[in-house]
Write a protein that holds these residues in place. Structure first.
Motif, PDB file in Angstrom:
ATOM      1  N   THR A 191       0.820  -1.207   0.000  1.00 53.14           N
ATOM      2  CA  THR A 191       0.000   0.000   0.000  1.00 53.14           C
ATOM      3  C   THR A 191       0.859   1.264   0.000  1.00 53.14           C
ATOM      4  O   THR A 191       2.075   1.212   0.208  1.00 53.14           O
ATOM      5  N   VAL A 192       0.196   2.382  -0.215  1.00 57.98           N
ATOM      6  CA  VAL A 192       0.881   3.680  -0.144  1.00 57.98           C
ATOM      7  C   VAL A 192       1.452   3.881   1.258  1.00 57.98           C
ATOM      8  O   VAL A 192       2.556   4.406   1.433  1.00 57.98           O
ATOM      9  N   THR A 193       0.706   3.430   2.268  1.00 55.66           N
ATOM     10  CA  THR A 193       1.174   3.549   3.654  1.00 55.66           C
ATOM     11  C   THR A 193       2.460   2.752   3.850  1.00 55.66           C
ATOM     12  O   THR A 193       3.413   3.226   4.499  1.00 55.66           O
ATOM     13  N   ASP A 194       2.502   1.539   3.277  1.00 55.48           N
ATOM     14  CA  ASP A 194       3.706   0.709   3.371  1.00 55.48           C
ATOM     15  C   ASP A 194       4.907   1.425   2.756  1.00 55.48           C
ATOM     16  O   ASP A 194       6.004   1.451   3.330  1.00 55.48           O
ATOM     17  N   LEU A 195       4.703   1.996   1.577  1.00 49.96           N
ATOM     18  CA  LEU A 195       5.791   2.666   0.865  1.00 49.96           C
ATOM     19  C   LEU A 195       6.241   3.928   1.607  1.00 49.96           C
ATOM     20  O   LEU A 195       7.428   4.267   1.615  1.00 49.96           O
ATOM     21  N   THR A 196       5.286   4.611   2.222  1.00 50.04           N
ATOM     22  CA  THR A 196       5.617   5.819   2.979  1.00 50.04           C
ATOM     23  C   THR A 196       6.398   5.467   4.246  1.00 50.04           C
ATOM     24  O   THR A 196       7.389   6.122   4.582  1.00 50.04           O
ATOM     25  N   THR A 197       5.975   4.398   4.916  1.00 51.40           N
ATOM     26  CA  THR A 197       6.658   3.950   6.130  1.00 51.40           C
ATOM     27  C   THR A 197       8.102   3.556   5.842  1.00 51.40           C
ATOM     28  O   THR A 197       9.010   3.813   6.650  1.00 51.40           O
ATOM     29  N   GLU A 198       8.331   2.965   4.684  1.00 52.65           N
ATOM     30  CA  GLU A 198       9.679   2.525   4.309  1.00 52.65           C
ATOM     31  C   GLU A 198      10.523   3.657   3.727  1.00 52.65           C
ATOM     32  O   GLU A 198      11.675   3.447   3.358  1.00 52.65           O
ATOM     33  N   GLY A 199       9.929   4.858   3.606  1.00 51.03           N
ATOM     34  CA  GLY A 199      10.678   6.005   3.096  1.00 51.03           C
ATOM     35  C   GLY A 199      10.803   6.049   1.585  1.00 51.03           C
ATOM     36  O   GLY A 199      11.577   6.838   1.041  1.00 51.03           O
ATOM     37  N   LEU A 201       8.121   6.635  -0.423  1.00 52.73           N
ATOM     38  CA  LEU A 201       7.262   7.778  -0.744  1.00 52.73           C
ATOM     39  C   LEU A 201       7.358   8.787   0.400  1.00 52.73           C
ATOM     40  O   LEU A 201       7.548   8.394   1.565  1.00 52.73           O
ATOM     41  N   PRO A 202       7.222  10.068   0.135  1.00 48.96           N
ATOM     42  CA  PRO A 202       7.083  10.667  -1.203  1.00 48.96           C
ATOM     43  C   PRO A 202       8.379  10.576  -2.013  1.00 48.96           C
ATOM     44  O   PRO A 202       9.463  10.471  -1.436  1.00 48.96           O
TER      45      PRO A 202
END
Length: 224
Positions: A191-199, A201-202
Motif C-alpha cells: 500500500t501507499v502507507t507501506d511505501l511511505t513507512t519505508e521512506g 514515498l514521497p
C-alpha cells in the motif's frame, strides 16, 4: 511492474473507470512468489516489445533478436507489388480466412486478435501502415513533409512480418498475464502507507528530474 500486470486487456477492463483520470494504477503484490512470477512475465513482454533486443535469455526461451511464432507464422502468400501504380492505399482483412490484404498483396494467417491488437486505444497495424501507405498519415507543415516513398519497399514486407510475429506472441501471453493479474489483485498488496513507512514515498525531488544526456565525448554535439 507495469509491463507484468498492465500490458494486457484484462487490466484495462478491471480499471476502466479509474483510468478515466490520467495516471496508471499498478497493483504491487506483497507475495514474493507472485512478484518473481510477475518479473519473469514482464521480462518476456519487454523482450517481445524490443524485438528480442532486451532481456534476451536463451535458457528462458528468449533468444537475442529472434522473435518468431513457434507455428502458424504469417507469410506473404501473394507478394505486395513494389511498382508505383500498385502502391497500397489501405489494409483489408478477412476474419474467416485470416487474410490480411496490403493493397494487392496478401499475408496469412493473421488471427483476428492480432489484426485488432491495440495499445492505449490505438490499433498497432493501422498505425504502422498509416505511415507507409500511398498517402501517408501525419501533418504536412514543411515541404519535406510532402515527400513520400513512391512505391512499396520490400523491406517493409519483412518489417510487417516481424511485427505480426511479435503481436502474435503478445496475444498468446495475454491469458497467463490475466491469470497472474487476478492472483495479484486477490492477494496481499503493498500500500501507499507501506511505501511511505519505508521512506520510498514521497518520491524525492531529484528523482523526478529528467535524465541529462551524456556521452564519452562530452556534452557538445560537435567537438571542433
Amino acid at each position: 511492474m507495469s509491463q507484468r500486470v498492465a500490458s494486457h486487456p484484462e487490466y484495462t477492463v478491471r480499471f476502466q473507470e479509474d483510468l478515466e483520470v490520467p495516471g496508471a494504477r499498478i497493483p504491487l503484490t506483497a507475495d514474493l512468489c507472485l512478484w518473481e512470477r510477475a518479473v519473469a512475465v514482464g521480462q518476456r513482454v519487454l523482450w517481445l516489445h524490443t524485438y528480442g533486443e532486451r532481456y534476451a535469455d536463451e535458457t528462458a526461451g528468449r533468444p537475442y533478436g529472434r522473435v518468431l511464432l513457434p507455428r502458424d507464422r504469417p507469410r506473404c502468400v501473394e507478394e505486395i507489388p513494389d511498382d508505383a501504380e500498385a502502391m497500397p492505399e489501405m489494409l483489408a482483412y478477412d476474419p474467416v480466412t485470416q487474410d490480411l490484404w496490403v493493397g494487392c498483396g496478401r499475408i496469412s494467417p493473421v488471427p483476428r486478435a492480432v489484426r485488432e491488437y491495440q495499445v492505449s486505444g490505438m490499433n498497432v497495424l493501422d498505425k504502422w501502415f498509416g505511415y507507409r501507405r500511398r498517402d501517408p498519415a501525419g501533418k504536412r507543415r514543411l515541404e519535406l513533409d510532402h515527400v513520400a516513398a513512391p512505391r512499396w519497399l520490400p523491406v517493409w514486407t519483412t518489417e510487417l512480418l516481424e511485427l505480426l510475429n511479435v503481436l502474435g506472441l503478445l496475444v498468446r501471453e495475454e491469458p497467463a498475464q490475466a491469470a497472474l493479474f487476478e492472483e495479484v489483485c486477490a492477494g496481499p498488496l503493498i500500500t501507499v502507507t507501506d511505501l511511505t513507512t519505508e521512506g520510498i514515498l514521497p518520491v524525492p525531488t531529484e528523482a523526478t528530474k529528467p535524465l541529462k544526456a551524456t556521452s564519452d565525448a562530452g556534452d557538445a554535439l560537435f567537438d571542433l
